[in-house]
Design an enzyme around this catalytic site. Structure first.
Site, PDB file in Angstrom:
ATOM      1  N   HIS A  56       0.850  -1.197   0.000  1.00 17.11           N
ATOM      2  CA  HIS A  56       0.000   0.000   0.000  1.00 17.11           C
ATOM      3  C   HIS A  56       0.884   1.246   0.000  1.00 17.11           C
ATOM      4  O   HIS A  56       2.108   1.149   0.098  1.00 17.11           O
ATOM      5  CB  HIS A  56      -0.976  -0.007   1.177  1.00 17.11           C
ATOM      6  CG  HIS A  56      -0.353   0.089   2.531  1.00 17.11           C
ATOM      7  ND1 HIS A  56       0.397  -0.921   3.099  1.00 17.11           N
ATOM      8  CD2 HIS A  56      -0.370   1.087   3.470  1.00 17.11           C
ATOM      9  CE1 HIS A  56       0.796  -0.567   4.298  1.00 17.11           C
ATOM     10  NE2 HIS A  56       0.353   0.657   4.543  1.00 17.11           N
ATOM     11  N   HIS A  58       1.370   4.024   1.934  1.00 15.22           N
ATOM     12  CA  HIS A  58       1.874   4.821   3.052  1.00 15.22           C
ATOM     13  C   HIS A  58       3.392   4.951   2.988  1.00 15.22           C
ATOM     14  O   HIS A  58       4.103   4.016   2.606  1.00 15.22           O
ATOM     15  CB  HIS A  58       1.435   4.216   4.378  1.00 15.22           C
ATOM     16  CG  HIS A  58      -0.017   4.452   4.682  1.00 15.22           C
ATOM     17  ND1 HIS A  58      -0.708   3.743   5.636  1.00 15.22           N
ATOM     18  CD2 HIS A  58      -0.907   5.334   4.155  1.00 15.22           C
ATOM     19  CE1 HIS A  58      -1.974   4.173   5.683  1.00 15.22           C
ATOM     20  NE2 HIS A  58      -2.102   5.135   4.791  1.00 15.22           N
ATOM     21  N   ASP A  60       5.850   4.929   5.040  1.00 10.54           N
ATOM     22  CA  ASP A  60       6.749   3.993   5.719  1.00 10.54           C
ATOM     23  C   ASP A  60       6.802   2.641   5.025  1.00 10.54           C
ATOM     24  O   ASP A  60       7.498   1.726   5.491  1.00 10.54           O
ATOM     25  CB  ASP A  60       6.372   3.835   7.198  1.00 10.54           C
ATOM     26  CG  ASP A  60       5.003   3.225   7.416  1.00 10.54           C
ATOM     27  OD1 ASP A  60       4.083   3.512   6.626  1.00 10.54           O
ATOM     28  OD2 ASP A  60       4.835   2.458   8.389  1.00 10.54           O
ATOM     29  N   HIS A  61       6.114   2.517   3.889  1.00  8.38           N
ATOM     30  CA  HIS A  61       6.169   1.300   3.072  1.00  8.38           C
ATOM     31  C   HIS A  61       6.740   1.567   1.677  1.00  8.38           C
ATOM     32  O   HIS A  61       7.119   0.620   0.996  1.00  8.38           O
ATOM     33  CB  HIS A  61       4.776   0.684   2.950  1.00  8.38           C
ATOM     34  CG  HIS A  61       4.248   0.173   4.256  1.00  8.38           C
ATOM     35  ND1 HIS A  61       4.117  -1.161   4.556  1.00  8.38           N
ATOM     36  CD2 HIS A  61       3.838   0.838   5.362  1.00  8.38           C
ATOM     37  CE1 HIS A  61       3.646  -1.305   5.785  1.00  8.38           C
ATOM     38  NE2 HIS A  61       3.464  -0.096   6.294  1.00  8.38           N
ATOM     39  N   HIS A 112      -7.383  -0.794   5.729  1.00 11.65           N
ATOM     40  CA  HIS A 112      -6.337   0.129   6.182  1.00 11.65           C
ATOM     41  C   HIS A 112      -6.189   1.255   5.163  1.00 11.65           C
ATOM     42  O   HIS A 112      -6.175   2.434   5.519  1.00 11.65           O
ATOM     43  CB  HIS A 112      -5.036  -0.643   6.350  1.00 11.65           C
ATOM     44  CG  HIS A 112      -3.890   0.170   6.857  1.00 11.65           C
ATOM     45  ND1 HIS A 112      -3.853   0.691   8.129  1.00 11.65           N
ATOM     46  CD2 HIS A 112      -2.724   0.540   6.266  1.00 11.65           C
ATOM     47  CE1 HIS A 112      -2.719   1.345   8.302  1.00 11.65           C
ATOM     48  NE2 HIS A 112      -2.024   1.277   7.183  1.00 11.65           N
ATOM     49  N   ASP A 131      -0.203  -3.912   6.336  1.00 16.26           N
ATOM     50  CA  ASP A 131      -0.824  -3.412   7.563  1.00 16.26           C
ATOM     51  C   ASP A 131      -2.292  -3.826   7.674  1.00 16.26           C
ATOM     52  O   ASP A 131      -3.080  -3.147   8.334  1.00 16.26           O
ATOM     53  CB  ASP A 131      -0.734  -1.883   7.619  1.00 16.26           C
ATOM     54  CG  ASP A 131       0.670  -1.388   7.905  1.00 16.26           C
ATOM     55  OD1 ASP A 131       1.574  -2.217   8.106  1.00 16.26           O
ATOM     56  OD2 ASP A 131       0.879  -0.166   7.905  1.00 16.26           O
ATOM     57  N   HIS A 169       4.976  -4.642  11.051  1.00 17.58           N
ATOM     58  CA  HIS A 169       5.264  -3.854  12.252  1.00 17.58           C
ATOM     59  C   HIS A 169       5.430  -4.762  13.460  1.00 17.58           C
ATOM     60  O   HIS A 169       4.757  -5.796  13.560  1.00 17.58           O
ATOM     61  CB  HIS A 169       4.147  -2.852  12.542  1.00 17.58           C
ATOM     62  CG  HIS A 169       4.100  -1.689  11.609  1.00 17.58           C
ATOM     63  ND1 HIS A 169       4.902  -0.587  11.753  1.00 17.58           N
ATOM     64  CD2 HIS A 169       3.347  -1.476  10.497  1.00 17.58           C
ATOM     65  CE1 HIS A 169       4.641   0.283  10.777  1.00 17.58           C
ATOM     66  NE2 HIS A 169       3.701  -0.246  10.001  1.00 17.58           N
TER      67      HIS A 169
END
Length: 257
Positions: A56, A58, A60-61, A112, A131, A169
């Site tokens: 996805h 975001h 941090d990905h 998410h 996530d 995570h």
């Protein structure tokens, strides 16, 4: 032979590193930061980064994609319904893609984010779920509805029990604290909490999980269990709920836990 390791990133992210030990090729999943991957490649000369799998959008990905692609020329795979930087292959529900000589199935699992996907390797039962499903928990609803997330989790929970859950995570211990608030009488949950507490005190990773363990201890996969429903009844006094309503109330409880 494929070896799978976790490269820590930021405060609690994991970038999954899949290594073809024969061909000396590797792939990474959700590289929010390029530095851990580049450091691994530097310390393992002769290896080629061939693929970057993204679940996805975001940051941090996806934050490390540009540097990794510039350094390696790796192919970038990601969800068709989201803006993924430098994506080469847009993936949708039902697609199959070959990575390091293994076929992966693509599932759309909105909740998410709206375009979130998961990658499943059916022969080895590897699930890279970003996530969506966490060990003992699930992702927050940033874009999707509780109904969407409940359907997505139910779909993943229906995979074989031996499926290895590679989420992104290190949230397991905090998720287990919440799960114990929901089901304090669940003996498997109490045992898991003790085990993960010991692992984390030793600096050990708590992942991957597996679906048999998640179905026994993850409250978000247990919305039809009487013990989970009773915990919500005690909080709100409401006794009649659909499974997606149980999920929605659990997620709201966790958001403020």
């Amino acid at each position: 032979m494929i070896k799978i390791d976790a490269l820590p990133a930021f405060s609690d992210n994991y970038i999954w590193l899949l290594q073809d030990l024969d061909a000396r090729r590797c792939a990474v999943v959700d590289p929010g930061d390029a530095a851990p991957v580049l450091a691994w490649l530097e310390s393992n000369p002769g290896w080629q980064l061939s693929d970057i799998l993204v679940t996805h959008h975001h940051h941090d990905h996806v934050g490390g994609i540009a540097r990794l692609k510039a350094a390696s020329g790796a192919r970038v795979l990601g969800p068709a319904r989201e803006q993924i930087p430098q994506r080469d292959l847009a993936l949708s529900e039902g697609d199959r893609v070959e990575v390091l000589g293994h076929d992966f199935e693509v599932f759309e699992v909105p909740g998410h984010t709206l375009g979130h996907i998961a990658y499943y390797q059916p022969e080895h039962h590897w699930l890279f779920c970003g996530d969506t499903l966490f060990a003992a928990g699930c992702g927050r609803l940033f874009e999707g509805s509780p109904e969407q997330m409940h359907r997505s989790l139910s779909r993943l929970a229906a995979l074989p029990s031996q499926t290895q859950v590679y989420c992104t995570h290190e949230y397991t211990l905090s998720n287990l604290r919440f799960a114990l608030a929901v089901e304090p009488g669940n003996p498997q949950l109490a045992e898991r909490f003790q085990q993960v507490s010991a692992w984390r005190s030793e600096g050990r990773i708590s992942l991957p999980s597996n679906l048999a363990l998640e179905r026994a201890t993850n409250p978000f996969l247990r919305v039809e269990q009487p013990s989970v429903r009773a915990a919500l009844d005690a909080r709100s006094g409401q006794a009649e709920r659909s499974p997606s309503e149980v999920f929605a109330q659990l997620r709201a409880w966790k958001d403020n836990f």
